[in-house]
Write an enzyme that holds these catalytic residues in place. Structure first.
Site, PDB file in Angstrom:
ATOM      1  N   ILE A  23      22.310  76.649  33.631  1.00 30.05           N
ATOM      2  CA  ILE A  23      23.245  75.672  33.052  1.00 30.05           C
ATOM      3  C   ILE A  23      23.225  74.379  33.875  1.00 30.05           C
ATOM      4  O   ILE A  23      23.293  73.276  33.340  1.00 30.05           O
ATOM      5  CB  ILE A  23      24.671  76.264  33.006  1.00 30.05           C
ATOM      6  CG1 ILE A  23      24.697  77.487  32.087  1.00 30.05           C
ATOM      7  CG2 ILE A  23      25.679  75.221  32.537  1.00 30.05           C
ATOM      8  CD1 ILE A  23      25.993  78.295  32.148  1.00 30.05           C
ATOM      9  N   ASP A  69      23.890  74.903  51.378  1.00 28.59           N
ATOM     10  CA  ASP A  69      24.646  76.105  51.029  1.00 28.59           C
ATOM     11  C   ASP A  69      26.111  75.702  50.862  1.00 28.59           C
ATOM     12  O   ASP A  69      26.793  75.397  51.852  1.00 28.59           O
ATOM     13  CB  ASP A  69      24.476  77.134  52.154  1.00 28.59           C
ATOM     14  CG  ASP A  69      25.233  78.418  51.867  1.00 28.59           C
ATOM     15  OD1 ASP A  69      26.014  78.455  50.901  1.00 28.59           O
ATOM     16  OD2 ASP A  69      25.042  79.383  52.631  1.00 28.59           O
ATOM     17  N   ASN A  96      28.887  73.630  39.927  1.00 30.88           N
ATOM     18  CA  ASN A  96      28.383  74.612  38.957  1.00 30.88           C
ATOM     19  C   ASN A  96      27.797  75.873  39.586  1.00 30.88           C
ATOM     20  O   ASN A  96      27.704  76.907  38.925  1.00 30.88           O
ATOM     21  CB  ASN A  96      27.325  73.884  38.105  1.00 30.88           C
ATOM     22  CG  ASN A  96      26.446  74.816  37.318  1.00 30.88           C
ATOM     23  OD1 ASN A  96      26.829  75.271  36.236  1.00 30.88           O
ATOM     24  ND2 ASN A  96      25.265  75.119  37.844  1.00 30.88           N
ATOM     25  N   SER A 150      34.119  80.070  33.484  1.00 33.45           N
ATOM     26  CA  SER A 150      33.511  80.973  32.502  1.00 33.45           C
ATOM     27  C   SER A 150      34.609  81.477  31.595  1.00 33.45           C
ATOM     28  O   SER A 150      35.782  81.555  32.005  1.00 33.45           O
ATOM     29  CB  SER A 150      32.866  82.164  33.215  1.00 33.45           C
ATOM     30  OG  SER A 150      32.515  83.158  32.276  1.00 33.45           O
ATOM     31  N   TYR A 170      33.172  89.030  39.775  1.00 34.29           N
ATOM     32  CA  TYR A 170      32.795  87.801  39.072  1.00 34.29           C
ATOM     33  C   TYR A 170      33.953  87.329  38.179  1.00 34.29           C
ATOM     34  O   TYR A 170      34.380  86.177  38.256  1.00 34.29           O
ATOM     35  CB  TYR A 170      31.544  88.047  38.221  1.00 34.29           C
ATOM     36  CG  TYR A 170      31.122  86.839  37.413  1.00 34.29           C
ATOM     37  CD1 TYR A 170      30.401  85.807  37.995  1.00 34.29           C
ATOM     38  CD2 TYR A 170      31.466  86.717  36.064  1.00 34.29           C
ATOM     39  CE1 TYR A 170      30.029  84.687  37.252  1.00 34.29           C
ATOM     40  CE2 TYR A 170      31.094  85.606  35.328  1.00 34.29           C
ATOM     41  CZ  TYR A 170      30.372  84.595  35.922  1.00 34.29           C
ATOM     42  OH  TYR A 170      30.009  83.487  35.195  1.00 34.29           O
ATOM     43  N   LYS A 174      36.256  83.870  38.589  1.00 34.45           N
ATOM     44  CA  LYS A 174      36.335  82.792  37.592  1.00 34.45           C
ATOM     45  C   LYS A 174      37.797  82.515  37.222  1.00 34.45           C
ATOM     46  O   LYS A 174      38.179  81.370  37.005  1.00 34.45           O
ATOM     47  CB  LYS A 174      35.490  83.140  36.360  1.00 34.45           C
ATOM     48  CG  LYS A 174      33.990  83.129  36.641  1.00 34.45           C
ATOM     49  CD  LYS A 174      33.515  81.757  37.137  1.00 34.45           C
ATOM     50  CE  LYS A 174      32.035  81.686  37.393  1.00 34.45           C
ATOM     51  NZ  LYS A 174      31.569  80.367  37.853  1.00 34.45           N
ATOM     52  N   VAL A 203      25.371  82.442  28.017  1.00 34.98           N
ATOM     53  CA  VAL A 203      24.358  81.385  27.964  1.00 34.98           C
ATOM     54  C   VAL A 203      22.992  81.986  28.270  1.00 34.98           C
ATOM     55  O   VAL A 203      22.836  82.754  29.233  1.00 34.98           O
ATOM     56  CB  VAL A 203      24.663  80.258  28.967  1.00 34.98           C
ATOM     57  CG1 VAL A 203      23.663  79.129  28.812  1.00 34.98           C
ATOM     58  CG2 VAL A 203      26.081  79.738  28.754  1.00 34.98           C
ATOM     59  N   GLN A 207      16.060  81.697  34.007  1.00 33.65           N
ATOM     60  CA  GLN A 207      16.230  82.401  35.278  1.00 33.65           C
ATOM     61  C   GLN A 207      17.711  82.417  35.556  1.00 33.65           C
ATOM     62  O   GLN A 207      18.368  81.414  35.440  1.00 33.65           O
ATOM     63  CB  GLN A 207      15.598  81.612  36.415  1.00 33.65           C
ATOM     64  CG  GLN A 207      14.140  81.357  36.245  1.00 33.65           C
ATOM     65  CD  GLN A 207      13.714  80.381  37.330  1.00 33.65           C
ATOM     66  OE1 GLN A 207      14.291  79.314  37.465  1.00 33.65           O
ATOM     67  NE2 GLN A 207      12.728  80.772  38.090  1.00 33.65           N
TER      68      GLN A 207
END
Ligand code: NAP
Length: 263
Positions: A23, A69, A96, A150, A170, A174, A203, A207
Site C-alpha cells: 500500500i 527503523d 504506513n 485497518s 495485529y 490497529k 488489499v 509482497q
C-alpha cells in the site's frame, strides 16, 4: 467557469513510511504522479533504492529511499531532519509501515506482541512526532499526517466465512493506532497539524509482511477476489487528506473497505 477539482502536490515533500512496497508503494506512486517529492522510508528491503529510482524516472520528480527503523525514536527524528534538509520542506507524512504475526493466540509470545505493537503503534507515533518536531513553531501551511490503520481496528478479519484470521495483536494494534490518531489530532489542532487515519479492507499486494505467504494464498482462495482492493484504490482517500481539500478534516478514521464493514 469554475476550475476542475484537482490535487497537485508540486513543490511539496511527503514522507511515506513503508513506501517501497504494498500500500505504501501505492502512496509513493500516487504522490509522485501528482508532482510531490517523495521520501520513501523502508526497514531493510534491498530493492527499495531501485523502487525510488524507477518512480523518479517514470514521473520526473525527486523520489528517494531512506533506510530507517521507525521503532527507533532517535533514528526516526534524525532521519526526518535529514530528509527535511535534503528534500524538504516536508509538509506531509503517510505513516504506513505495519506488520503482523498470524498465529493462534495460545502460541503468541511476548516477542510477537512487542514486534507488532512496536511497529504498528510506537513506529507510527515516532513518525508522527518526528514530523511534528520538524513543524513546531514554523507556521507552515497545510500540514497533514495520514496514518494507515485497518478495518481490523473494528472487526476481526476472516480467513474464510466465520473463520478468524488469527492475529489478535495485529487487530488490537490497529484499534490502538486509530485511537492514537484522534489523540494526536486533538493535541496538534492548535498547531495546524491535521491527523487522520485511512483504514483499508483487504488489499492485494505483490509482497506483504502483514500476512504470511501461506495465509495470503489461503485468503485468496477463500475470500472472493473482488473483496480485495488494489493499493491504488486505497490511496485516493489519503491524497485527499494530505491536500488542501482536506483542510477541515482532522481526527477522522476513513474506511476504504469496499463495504466490508456493512456486515
Ligand atoms: P507490506 O507490503 O507488508 O510492507 C510493509 C512495509 O513496512 C515495508 O515497506 C517494510 O519495509 C515497512 N516496515 C516494516 N517494519 C518497519 C520498520 N520497523 N521501520 C520502517 N519500515 C518498516 O505492507 P502492506 O500489506 O502494504 O501494509 C501497509 C500498511 O497497511 C500496514 O500498516 C498494514 O497494517 C496496513 N493494512 C494492510 C492491509 C493489507 O491487506 N495488506 C489491509 C489493511 C491495512 P521493508 O520493505 O524494508 O521490509
Amino acid at each position: 467557469m469554475s476550475s476542475p477539482f484537482t490535487i497537485d502536490f508540486s513543490g511539496r515533500c511527503i514522507i511515506v513510511t513503508g513506501g517501497n512496497r504494498g500500500i505504501g508503494l501505492g502512496y509513493s506512486e500516487a504522490l509522485a504522479k501528482t508532482g510531490a517529492r517523495v521520501a520513501i522510508i523502508y526497514r531493510s528491503h534491498k530493492d527499495a533504492p531501485k523502487v525510488a529510482e524507477d518512480l523518479k524516472k517514470k514521473y520526473g520528480v525527486e523520489v528517494r529511499a531512506y533506510k530507517c527503523d521507525v521503532t527507533n525514536a532517535k533514528q526516526t527524528v534524525e532521519m526526518f531532519e535529514y530528509i527535511n534538509k535534503e528534500l524538504g520542506p516536508v509538509t506531509g507524512l503517510v505513516a504506513n509501515a505495519g506488520v503482523s504475526v498470524v498465529k493462534p493466540s495460545l502460541d503468541l509470545t511476548t516477542e510477537d506482541f512487542n514486534y507488532v505493537f512496536n511497529v504498528n503503534v510506537l513506529g507510527v507515533f515516532n513518525s508522527a512526532v518526528a514530523a511534528a518536531k520538524l513543524w513546531k513553531g514554523k507556521n507552515l501551511k497545510n500540514l497533514s499526517i495520514v496514518i494507515t490503520s485497518s478495518m481490523s481496528s473494528q472487526i476481526i478479519n476472516q480467513a474464510a466465512t466465520n473463520e478468524p484470521l488469527t492475529q489478535v495483536f495485529y487487530n488490537s494494534s490497529k484499534a490502538a493506532v486509530s485511537n492514537l490518531t484522534k489523540g494526536l489530532a486533538a493535541e496538534w489542532a492548535g498547531q495546524n497539524i491535521r491527523v487522520n487515519a485511512v483504514s483499508p479492507g483487504y488489499v492485494k499486494t505483490d509482497q506483504t509482511d502483514t500476512l504470511p505467504r501461506d495465509v495470503i494464498e489461503y485468503e485468496r482462495n477463500h475470500i472472493p477476489l473482488q473483496k480485495f482492493a488494489r493499493p491504488e484504490q486505497i490511496t485516493g482517500q489519503g491524497l485527499l487528506l494530505l491536500s488542501e481539500h482536506g483542510d477541515y478534516m482532522t481526527g477522522g478514521e476513513y474506511f476504504v473497505d469496499g463495504g466490508q464493514l456493512i456486515w
